[in-house]
Design an enzyme around this catalytic site. Structure first.
Site, PDB file in Angstrom:
ATOM      1  N   THR A   1      -1.355   7.183  -0.542  1.00 18.21           N
ATOM      2  CA  THR A   1      -3.545   7.432  -1.589  1.00 18.21           C
ATOM      3  C   THR A   1      -3.739   5.979  -0.460  1.00 18.21           C
ATOM      4  OG1 THR A   1      -2.187   5.905  -2.677  1.00 18.21           O
ATOM      5  CG2 THR A   1      -2.103   7.968  -3.692  1.00 18.21           C
TER       6      THR A   1
ATOM      7  N   ARG B   1       0.836  -1.199  -0.344  1.00 23.51           N
ATOM      8  CA  ARG B   1       0.249  -0.098   0.576  1.00 23.51           C
ATOM      9  C   ARG B   1       1.080   1.495   0.033  1.00 23.51           C
ATOM     10  NH1 ARG B   1      -5.028   0.056   3.825  1.00 23.51           N
ATOM     11  NH2 ARG B   1      -3.222   0.259   4.931  1.00 23.51           N
TER      12      ARG B   1
ATOM     13  N   ASP C   1      -0.064  -3.828  12.382  1.00 22.13           N
ATOM     14  CA  ASP C   1       0.248  -3.722  10.743  1.00 22.13           C
ATOM     15  C   ASP C   1       0.196  -5.532  10.582  1.00 22.13           C
ATOM     16  OD1 ASP C   1       2.573  -4.363   8.334  1.00 22.13           O
ATOM     17  OD2 ASP C   1       2.561  -2.330   7.825  1.00 22.13           O
TER      18      ASP C   1
ATOM     19  N   ASP D   1       4.089  -6.410   9.603  1.00 17.43           N
ATOM     20  CA  ASP D   1       5.057  -6.444  10.241  1.00 17.43           C
ATOM     21  C   ASP D   1       5.189  -7.155  11.299  1.00 17.43           C
ATOM     22  OD1 ASP D   1       5.986  -4.424   9.174  1.00 17.43           O
ATOM     23  OD2 ASP D   1       4.722  -2.772  10.171  1.00 17.43           O
TER      24      ASP D   1
HETATM   25  C1  PRP Z   1      -1.688  -4.769   3.959  1.00 19.94           C
HETATM   26  C2  PRP Z   1      -2.245  -6.019   4.691  1.00 19.94           C
HETATM   27  C3  PRP Z   1      -2.728  -6.301   2.659  1.00 19.94           C
HETATM   28  C4  PRP Z   1      -2.621  -4.946   2.637  1.00 19.94           C
HETATM   29  C5  PRP Z   1      -4.734  -4.450   3.125  1.00 19.94           C
HETATM   30  O1  PRP Z   1      -1.048  -5.193   3.477  1.00 19.94           O
HETATM   31  O2  PRP Z   1      -1.083  -7.524   4.261  1.00 19.94           O
HETATM   32  O3  PRP Z   1      -2.411  -6.533   1.875  1.00 19.94           O
HETATM   33  O4  PRP Z   1      -2.204  -4.110   3.341  1.00 19.94           O
HETATM   34  O5  PRP Z   1      -4.898  -2.817   2.845  1.00 19.94           O
HETATM   35  P1  PRP Z   1      -5.891  -2.380   1.739  1.00 19.94           P
HETATM   36  O6  PRP Z   1      -6.964  -3.261   2.443  1.00 19.94           O
HETATM   37  O7  PRP Z   1      -5.816  -1.407   2.235  1.00 19.94           O
HETATM   38  O8  PRP Z   1      -5.524  -3.112   0.378  1.00 19.94           O
HETATM   39  P2  PRP Z   1       1.016  -4.201   3.471  1.00 19.94           P
HETATM   40  O9  PRP Z   1       0.433  -3.286   2.209  1.00 19.94           O
HETATM   41  O10 PRP Z   1       1.495  -3.151   4.104  1.00 19.94           O
HETATM   42  O11 PRP Z   1       1.988  -4.778   3.243  1.00 19.94           O
HETATM   43  P3  PRP Z   1       3.045  -5.820   4.074  1.00 19.94           P
HETATM   44  O12 PRP Z   1       2.281  -6.907   4.010  1.00 19.94           O
HETATM   45  O13 PRP Z   1       4.027  -5.975   2.840  1.00 19.94           O
HETATM   46  O14 PRP Z   1       3.207  -5.199   4.752  1.00 19.94           O
HETATM   47  N1  URA Z   2      -2.739  -3.781   7.130  1.00 20.54           N
HETATM   48  C1  URA Z   2      -2.616  -4.080   8.091  1.00 20.54           C
HETATM   49  O1  URA Z   2      -1.876  -5.211   8.404  1.00 20.54           O
HETATM   50  N2  URA Z   2      -3.423  -3.964   8.718  1.00 20.54           N
HETATM   51  C2  URA Z   2      -3.870  -2.660   9.010  1.00 20.54           C
HETATM   52  O2  URA Z   2      -5.135  -2.600   9.434  1.00 20.54           O
HETATM   53  C3  URA Z   2      -4.766  -2.657   7.335  1.00 20.54           C
HETATM   54  C4  URA Z   2      -4.216  -2.846   7.104  1.00 20.54           C
END
Ligand code: PRP
Ligand code: URA
Length: 209
Positions: free
Chosen positions: A108, A104, A200, A203
């Site tokens: 945005t 993400r 998160d 993380d």
């Molecule tokens: C997080 C999560 C989803 C996304 C959800 O990933 O694992 O993929 O956000 O958010 P959305 O429904 O608003 O799209 P992130 O983009 O933080 O990447 P990561 O898993 O590498 O930490």
């Molecule tokens: N991605 C995450 O990992 N946690 C949230 O709460 C939203 C998006």
């Protein structure tokens, strides 16, 4: 709404509560995500078709059911979806695994793609897309768009925690996809994090910050 299934099993709810706790460290968090994936997979695959085959037991021959038809593909959304893969492979060890890399954008909140690779051919497979978090729904919608563009048809999406906004957006974009959700939370905050959520997920699974 049709095609949306909420997990009511007490074991799933209990483990989600442990995930939410900010004192839960990386090692335990990872184990819990995997265990929840096993339990959610058990629910999500209860409609897999079966066919009777003949088996010789030590006593006699019988007709007995085995899973038939389409083979399974598992597609985690990177990174956090990786935490659910081994749970699903515990149930279906022969499944093929694809990967969709999305991150993400912090301003945005929309996903940006950095890697995609699916097992081929994908058309005849049942595809389980994995991501613990369904927040705005942007990542889930993009991942399923990609899979459909490559011919995927029989798709299930498994998330551990969802926001109402994500459910709405996903179901509107992909009403044909069965969505399995561990728990429906209250809302998104200004940074598009799920509240109360678990923070998160990527993380917490990988111990990054
Ligand atoms: C997080 C999560 C989803 C996304 C959800 O990933 O694992 O993929 O956000 O958010 P959305 O429904 O608003 O799209 P992130 O983009 O933080 O990447 P990561 O898993 O590498 O930490
Ligand atoms: N991605 C995450 O990992 N946690 C949230 O709460 C939203 C998006």
């Amino acid at each position: 709404m049709e095609n949306i299934f909420y997990m009511e099993h007490p074991l799933i709810q209990h483990k989600i509560s442990m995930l939410r706790d900010k004192r839960t460290g990386t090692n335990e968090f990872r184990k819990l995500v995997e265990e929840i994936a096993v339990l959610m997979g058990y629910e999500a695959f209860r409609d897999l078709p079966v066919e009777a085959v003949e088996v010789q037991t030590p006593l006699e021959t019988c007709k007995t059911p085995v899973i038939s038809g389409k083979k399974l593909a598992v597609v985690p959304i990177l990174r956090a979806g990786l935490g659910m893969v081994n749970g699903i492979l515990t149930l279906v060890p022969s499944a093929k695994v694809g990967h969709i890399g999305l991150c993400r954008n912090h301003e945005t909140h929309e996903p940006e793609e950095y890697y995609c690779k699916l097992p081929s051919p994908i058309e005849e497979r049942t595809i389980a897309v994995l991501d613990p978090m369904l927040a705005t729904g942007g990542s889930a919608v993009s991942a399923v768009n990609f899979i459909k563009e490559h011919g995927g048809k029989h798709i299930k999406f498994l998330c551990i925690i969802a926001a109402p906004e994500g459910i709405e957006r996903f179901h509107h974009a992909h009403p044909d996809v069965q969505l399995y959700c561990g728990c429906l939370d209250r809302c998104l905050n200004e940074e598009a994090y799920i509240c109360p959520g678990l923070g998160d997920a990527g993380d917490r699974i990988f111990g990054t910050k």
